[in-house]
Design an enzyme around this catalytic site. Sequence first.
Site, PDB file in Angstrom:
ATOM      1  N   LYS A 140      -1.787  87.427  55.588  1.00  0.00           N
ATOM      2  CA  LYS A 140      -2.881  86.727  55.641  1.00  0.00           C
ATOM      3  C   LYS A 140      -2.868  85.562  56.623  1.00  0.00           C
ATOM      4  O   LYS A 140      -2.248  84.735  56.679  1.00  0.00           O
ATOM      5  CB  LYS A 140      -2.773  85.835  54.328  1.00  0.00           C
ATOM      6  CG  LYS A 140      -4.304  84.996  54.174  1.00  0.00           C
ATOM      7  CD  LYS A 140      -4.142  84.189  53.065  1.00  0.00           C
ATOM      8  CE  LYS A 140      -5.291  83.130  52.704  1.00  0.00           C
ATOM      9  NZ  LYS A 140      -5.389  82.308  51.646  1.00  0.00           N
ATOM     10  N   GLY A 173      -3.631  76.580  44.931  1.00  0.00           N
ATOM     11  CA  GLY A 173      -2.732  76.572  43.688  1.00  0.00           C
ATOM     12  C   GLY A 173      -1.294  76.533  43.915  1.00  0.00           C
ATOM     13  O   GLY A 173      -0.549  75.781  43.459  1.00  0.00           O
ATOM     14  N   ILE A 174      -0.771  77.695  44.716  1.00  0.00           N
ATOM     15  CA  ILE A 174       0.455  78.026  44.756  1.00  0.00           C
ATOM     16  C   ILE A 174       1.081  76.889  45.744  1.00  0.00           C
ATOM     17  O   ILE A 174       2.288  76.346  45.682  1.00  0.00           O
ATOM     18  CB  ILE A 174       0.507  79.187  45.259  1.00  0.00           C
ATOM     19  CG1 ILE A 174       0.406  80.517  44.265  1.00  0.00           C
ATOM     20  CG2 ILE A 174       2.104  79.557  45.599  1.00  0.00           C
ATOM     21  CD1 ILE A 174       0.607  81.806  44.698  1.00  0.00           C
TER      22      ILE A 174
END
Length: 515
Positions: A79, A350-351
Amino acid sequence: MTKSVMIVGGGTAGWMTAAYLARMLAAAVPDGVRICVVESDDIGIIGVGEGTFPSIRKTLSRVGLAEADLIRSANATFKQGISFVNWRDGLGSPDDHYFHPFQIVSQADGLDLLPYWLTGAAGGDSWALASTVQTRVSQASLAPKMISHPDYAGPLNYAYHFDAVAFARLLRDRAVSQGVEHIVDTVEAVTLTPDGAIESLTGRRSGRLSADLYIDCTGFRAQLIGQAMGVPFKSFRSELFTDRAVAIQVPYDEAGQEIASFTKAIAQPNGWIWDIGLQERRGTGYVYSSDHTTDEEAERCLRTYLGAGAKDLPSRILRFEAGFRETQWKKNCVAIGLSAGFIEPLEATGIGFAEIAGVILAGLFPWSGPVDLGAEVFNTQMRARYTHVIDFIKLHYCLSKRRDTAFWRDNVETRSISDSLRERLKHWKHRPPSFIDVDLKHDIFTEHNWQYVLYGMGYRTDIGRRAGALRYYEDAKAAFEDIRRQSDYALQIMPSHRSLIEQVRLHGFERPKGV
């Protein structure tokens, strides 16, 4: 002396915390900290958090996980950023898109190029296109590195997409190999001491379970920090309206199809759709506000986007609320992951928050002294990070010129924008974001991230009065031209995203024989 840690809940947050603490706290040696994960086989994990932030590379490197194993075992892909479509005006114009790359802005012998871009030195190129080669590399479905580069390193900054369930299994195996005990059981009760600390847990099979320090990774249930200890959750729903997502996993149309090396975020009438490419499928979902649309309409919207091929594919609805617990470490309990807070899926924080919490906890770990000696520092650090990220996420919405639905109209209302964000925007009318605007101790996102979103959304910074003082205009034009040449070269030498993934699955990150 704190010698035992019990993590309740598996999933990405639980097993990443376990694997990281096992390495940092020497769980595999006799004098290290004993770490145990209690994971229920009755309670499923969320399992759709498939996007990450570049910090994940340092975390996985410290854990000792080989990058090739991540790609082989977790369906992982690279990504390089996020492509935003239809966020500016929603009229369907082919120009209504921008890219938020992970690569920081290229420097030209210390020359700050942004003021020169604002005065037209890069022609009509967007800031993301003019300032880094990553935009063109990503648009061409190329990888951020080559097979000859070592683990977690490459010429372009990157993170990953992966199958969250497979990723958690991979981390579990790594943690157990480093000395973490794994108990499969469901915690049915939490017993507190008279002063409100956790005395013990009760497992359905195991009975009484105890430790010196407990880590709550039970997700949105927050079984320890919320249900048992009563630590309140602070909602930011008045600023960030999305609170649900409907997700569908979609197979590729044909084998060997190119894989996008970025997340696609496509704005919709009442939220946005994510579309990410894994090796064998796409992960998609519509993030929306239940105050502005229904679950049924949201699912119809997602299926319309996906087309006829998604007609019979199963869907899953997830519920969340933007916010966090201002106290995430109370007495002998620390919340990490969704039990501590969640903003929304945009920008994949989040992670990232779970990573940061594990790193800070390892640094503050109470080897001696009171078990909550580091609690105040931990809570201050995490509060600042969550608060700053909320402003960054809101930036994406509040700059939109979309007025087609109540959702977008509400997002630009002054009452939904924090005082701190409005103050930033007031300054940026007259100067671009810089290091002055970020807190390097507490900010996940740097000035480069703010710049990419701000100018991607079409924000105008008026530096006309300064233009005459920009003495290195020709140097800046040459620097932008050099970035274009570097981009041309990168397009020639970087491998396709899918071909690199396939090579890594066969060979790992090492130069193949004969090359």
